[in-house]
Design a protein around this motif. Structure first.
Motif: not given
Length: 240
Positions: A163-182
């Motif tokens: 919803t946020l990505c749509d509101a600001i005009g950028i594509p959503f990607t599943e990569r935003m849901l996780s990241w490497q620690p550190g």
């Protein structure tokens, strides 16, 4: 052409996890609190690592702004900002060229989290009033900035971020849901003091429980922040 997202938050408000989320996209360059040194010099506040922070950044906000807005080879730039760093006298006309987003969190949670690290803060340190002032200033110029509640992100990360990505005009990607620690290269030097939890994380924590119970001065502080929080929260995105 780079889409520059300015995320305006107070402390203890999921802002570093959001920087991790955007940084995990692969198409986004991140900037971490570029006005922190200027803020410490102007206020005289004795924050942890104060001298090292001041040495690590431009001391004048104009130089910090210019360094932040240089060309980047990424199509998206995520700027993590603390609203309280925007002190009186700092011009805001340059914000018209940015996509401004306001990240909010219930005062009770912010007060409880901040006080566990730093003791009883002043209202100004938590940024609720400044966040409201900045939102109202930008709204007068138009358009009204996007507002998102950190509780909605933790409750339902995928729909909230989509919803946020749509509101600001950028594509959503599943990569935003996780990241490497550190630690990450974009982290401010203060990360060694403040970012222990997010450095051990690989994604957003689960939904928050009931509001914390506060007593005495902490309860009074949280209560004094409610009107400013509510004024900004009135504009928040509705997450299904």
């Amino acid at each position: 052409m780079t889409t520059r997202i300015a995320m305006w938050s107070g402390p203890r408000n999921l802002s570093t996890a959001m920087m991790r989320s955007f940084g995990a996209r692969g198409d986004c360059a991140c900037v971490d609190e570029p006005f922190y040194a200027h803020y410490l010099l102007q206020t005289g506040l004795d924050h942890p690592m104060r001298d090292v922070i001041i040495e690590s950044q431009p001391a004048d906000w104009r130089d910090a702004r210019d360094a932040m807005l240089v060309a980047t080879d990424r199509p998206i730039q995520y700027q993590k900002h603390m609203v309280q760093h925007m002190l009186p006298g700092m011009q805001t006309d340059w914000l018209a060229d940015l996509t401004n987003v306001f990240l909010i969190r219930a005062p009770e949670r912010v007060v409880a989290s901040f006080s566990a690290k730093r003791g009883l803060p002043s209202p100004d340190e938590l940024g609720f009033r400044r966040q409201r002032e900045l939102l109202e200033e930008l709204a007068r110029r138009g358009p009204v900035p996007v507002v998102i509640d950190s509780a909605d992100i933790r409750r339902a990360p995928r729909p909230a971020l989509a919803t946020l990505c749509d509101a600001i005009g950028i594509p959503f990607t599943e990569r935003m849901l996780s990241w490497q620690p550190g630690e990450k290269p974009e982290d401010g030097i203060w990360g060694s003091h403040w970012y222990d939890a997010v450095n051990n994380s690989t994604g957003f924590a689960g939904a928050e429980g009931p509001l914390p119970t506060l007593d005495g001065p902490l309860e009074a502080l949280a209560e004094s922040l409610q009107d400013d929080y509510a004024a900004v929260a009135d504009h928040r995105l509705r997450i299904d």
